[in-house]
Design a protein around this motif. Structure first.
Motif, mmCIF file in Angstrom:
data_model
loop_
_atom_site.group_PDB
_atom_site.id
_atom_site.type_symbol
_atom_site.label_atom_id
_atom_site.label_comp_id
_atom_site.label_asym_id
_atom_site.label_seq_id
_atom_site.Cartn_x
_atom_site.Cartn_y
_atom_site.Cartn_z
ATOM 1 N N HIS A 263 19.918 -37.078 -52.978
ATOM 2 C CA HIS A 263 21.374 -37.141 -52.879
ATOM 3 C C HIS A 263 21.854 -38.219 -53.851
ATOM 4 O O HIS A 263 21.321 -39.333 -53.833
ATOM 5 C CB HIS A 263 21.815 -37.557 -51.475
ATOM 6 C CG HIS A 263 21.458 -36.566 -50.401
ATOM 7 N ND1 HIS A 263 20.356 -36.672 -49.614
ATOM 8 C CD2 HIS A 263 22.093 -35.438 -49.997
ATOM 9 C CE1 HIS A 263 20.318 -35.664 -48.756
ATOM 10 N NE2 HIS A 263 21.363 -34.896 -48.967
ATOM 11 N N ASP B 68 24.334 -27.465 -48.472
ATOM 12 C CA ASP B 68 24.079 -28.647 -47.657
ATOM 13 C C ASP B 68 23.716 -28.165 -46.246
ATOM 14 O O ASP B 68 23.571 -26.973 -46.003
ATOM 15 C CB ASP B 68 25.275 -29.605 -47.672
ATOM 16 C CG ASP B 68 24.827 -31.074 -47.636
ATOM 17 O OD1 ASP B 68 23.659 -31.333 -47.295
ATOM 18 O OD2 ASP B 68 25.641 -31.961 -47.940
ATOM 19 N N HIS C 87 19.573 -28.392 -45.605
ATOM 20 C CA HIS C 87 18.767 -29.080 -44.589
ATOM 21 C C HIS C 87 18.677 -28.078 -43.440
ATOM 22 O O HIS C 87 19.489 -28.128 -42.501
ATOM 23 C CB HIS C 87 19.439 -30.371 -44.113
ATOM 24 C CG HIS C 87 19.845 -31.293 -45.227
ATOM 25 N ND1 HIS C 87 18.969 -32.184 -45.802
ATOM 26 C CD2 HIS C 87 21.021 -31.451 -45.883
ATOM 27 C CE1 HIS C 87 19.601 -32.863 -46.763
ATOM 28 N NE2 HIS C 87 20.845 -32.432 -46.833
ATOM 29 N N HIS D 286 20.440 -26.791 -52.311
ATOM 30 C CA HIS D 286 20.522 -27.985 -51.453
ATOM 31 C C HIS D 286 20.833 -27.597 -50.009
ATOM 32 O O HIS D 286 21.942 -27.169 -49.692
ATOM 33 C CB HIS D 286 21.567 -28.976 -51.969
ATOM 34 C CG HIS D 286 21.538 -30.269 -51.212
ATOM 35 N ND1 HIS D 286 20.491 -31.166 -51.305
ATOM 36 C CD2 HIS D 286 22.399 -30.808 -50.306
ATOM 37 C CE1 HIS D 286 20.712 -32.195 -50.510
ATOM 38 N NE2 HIS D 286 21.861 -32.006 -49.888
ATOM 39 N N HIS E 154 25.093 -33.282 -55.245
ATOM 40 C CA HIS E 154 26.492 -33.743 -55.175
ATOM 41 C C HIS E 154 27.084 -34.223 -56.505
ATOM 42 O O HIS E 154 27.895 -33.533 -57.086
ATOM 43 C CB HIS E 154 26.695 -34.779 -54.064
ATOM 44 C CG HIS E 154 26.333 -34.262 -52.712
ATOM 45 N ND1 HIS E 154 26.955 -33.171 -52.165
ATOM 46 C CD2 HIS E 154 25.382 -34.649 -51.815
ATOM 47 C CE1 HIS E 154 26.431 -32.918 -50.978
ATOM 48 N NE2 HIS E 154 25.468 -33.794 -50.748
HETATM 49 ZN ZN LIG Z 1 22.328 -33.080 -48.132
#
Ligand SMILES: [Zn+2]
Length: 448
Positions: A218, A306, A71, A69, A255
């Motif tokens: 998410h 993340d 970005h 995960h 998450h």
């Molecule tokens: Zn994220």
């Protein structure tokens, strides 16, 4: 060029199911695959005579890490705004993003900056979620990192200047353009159940199913999110996804901090995977994901960093160490998440989430040659009684020396071979004034 390359004089950590390590090990690769791995004294001599031989200098040789995960493009906004409540923080970040991310080239610059960081830190596969995902695929092909990404779904106009009416078509196009590349993974990536309504969510789920891709979203990150879904649909996030057909062995949920027992049972029953992001959960004050409850049910838990705005760096070594420590404190149980379990979260479990455990995630014959070499000669590594304990509790991304994906070397002696780091950093810094100027329109929202 010789057909075979042999790495000798290596401390091999296979990350296979049994956590096998080989003190004086060797590995033969042929093309993009592992041909042989084992103790040096058993190395087959017929390959040795015709092979290119590399002395690993005693370094740890292990699978590349799999970050499920991220970005990557958010690296452009690293450190821009900190220490605010989530909603206020998001408003500021989104304002900054809106200023520059309509430009596909800037998105590509951001993902290249992210790839540079990930590769330098020993990550060979990343599941990334960002605007202009076609640019992410193109950048990954050039950089050589193994990428899983797909079309974004969002019910409002996005930072990319695109609207919700085009998302389905754009996502389908990604399967057409990149689906044939067996070094990549194409899926669909709706942002969340609170930003994407049931109809568009169903579209994303169906497209992933029809095209044999993954589905990632998410889910259950915060209490506010759960309350929103409860109010809007009189159900919880995971139940909502379940009713839409969104839980399956092709699903990766990022998450899952606020989930109840019944939701965990639903995830276990369907083979749904979890991307645990410990640093992001800590920093954004989201809470502690019930990892032990997931493990008890046999849910596959993987690790993510993340984005660089919710964790500031994309460091999988830190993610491993946090995964292996915070749950001990949260449950007052020193056996919660062992070093071996944390290491598997970042390797073999990640491969399972990609549906690729037959060819990724561990050093085994026939698997792709995605591996890294790690220094362990520093003060923080001497003595080293157990390499797995060392990797999880004291190794750092700075220890990573060399990185290979499918047998192709991407980092050599800490130098990136496929990305121009100084050029990327110069361009990223040059964007700073423009981003700051965009925020000044409402200075109250920014706190340096
Ligand atoms: Zn994220």
């Amino acid at each position: 060029m010789s057909e075979f390359t042999i790495f000798e004089n290596a401390l091999i950590v296979t990350c296979d199911e049994s956590h096998k390590t080989i003190e004086n090990g060797a590995m033969i690769i042929r093309g993009r695959e592992i041909f042989w791995v084992g103790p040096a004294e058993e190395l087959p001599q017929e390959q040795r005579s015709a092979a290119k031989i590399i002395d690993a200098g005693g370094k740890i040789l292990m699978p590349g890490l799999i970050n499920t995960h991220a970005h990557c493009g958010d690296t452009l906004f690293r450190g821009l705004v900190e220490d605010l409540p989530l909603e206020q923080w998001l408003q500021t970040i989104w304002k900054a993003e809106a200023e520059v991310l309509g430009d596909a080239e800037i998105c590509r610059l951001g993902v290249e900056l992210g790839f540079a960081e990930l590769l330098s830190g020993g990550v060979t596969s990343v599941m990334d979620n960002f605007w202009h995902p076609d640019q992410t695929f193109l950048a990954a092909q050039d950089a050589g990192i193994r990428l899983a990404t797909g079309g974004i779904f969002f019910d409002f106009d996005g930072m990319d200047g695109n609207g919700p009416e085009n998302r389905q078509k754009d996502a389908a196009e990604l399967f057409d353009r990149f689906g044939e590349n067996d070094e990549m993974f194409v899926g669909t990536m709706p942002h969340g159940t609170y930003t994407v309504g049931p109809e568009n969510l169903r579209g994303a789920i169906n497209l992933a199913n029809e095209r044999g891709g993954f589905f990632s979203i998410h889910a259950a990150e915060t209490k506010v999110e759960q309350a929103t879904i409860q109010e809007r649909y009189q159900t919880s996030v995971i139940r909502h996804l379940s009713a839409l057909g969104g839980l399956s062995q092709n699903t990766v949920l990022a998450h899952c901090v606020h989930v109840d027992d019944e939701e965990l049972d639903l995830m276990a029953k369907t083979g749904t995977h979890v991307a645990h992001n410990p640093l992001s959960n800590l920093k954004l004050a989201s809470g502690f994901a019930p990892i032990m409850e997931m493990q008890k049910r046999g849910i596959n838990v993987t690790l993510g960093t993340d984005g660089a705005v919710s964790g500031n760096d994309m460091d999988m070594w830190l993610a491993m160490r946090l995964a292996a420590t915070i749950h001990k404190a949260a449950t007052e149980n020193p056996s919660a998440v062992t070093a071996g379990e944390a290491l598997h979260m970042a390797t073999l479990n990640g491969a399972k989430a990609l549906g690729a455990e037959s060819y990724l995630g561990s050093l085994e014959v026939g698997k792709r040659a995605d591996f890294i070499l790690l220094n362990h000669s520093g003060a923080h590594a001497s003595p080293m009684f157990n390499p797995i304990n060392h990797l999880v509790y004291s190794a750092t991304k700075g220890d990573v020396n060399d990185v290979f994906v499918s047998g192709r070397q991407l980092v050599k002696d800490k130098q990136l071979l496929t990305l121009d780091l100084s050029d990327i950093c110069t361009k990223a810094r040059a964007l700073q004034p423009r981003i700051m100027a965009a925020l000044k329109e409402n200075p109250k929202e920014v706190r340096a």
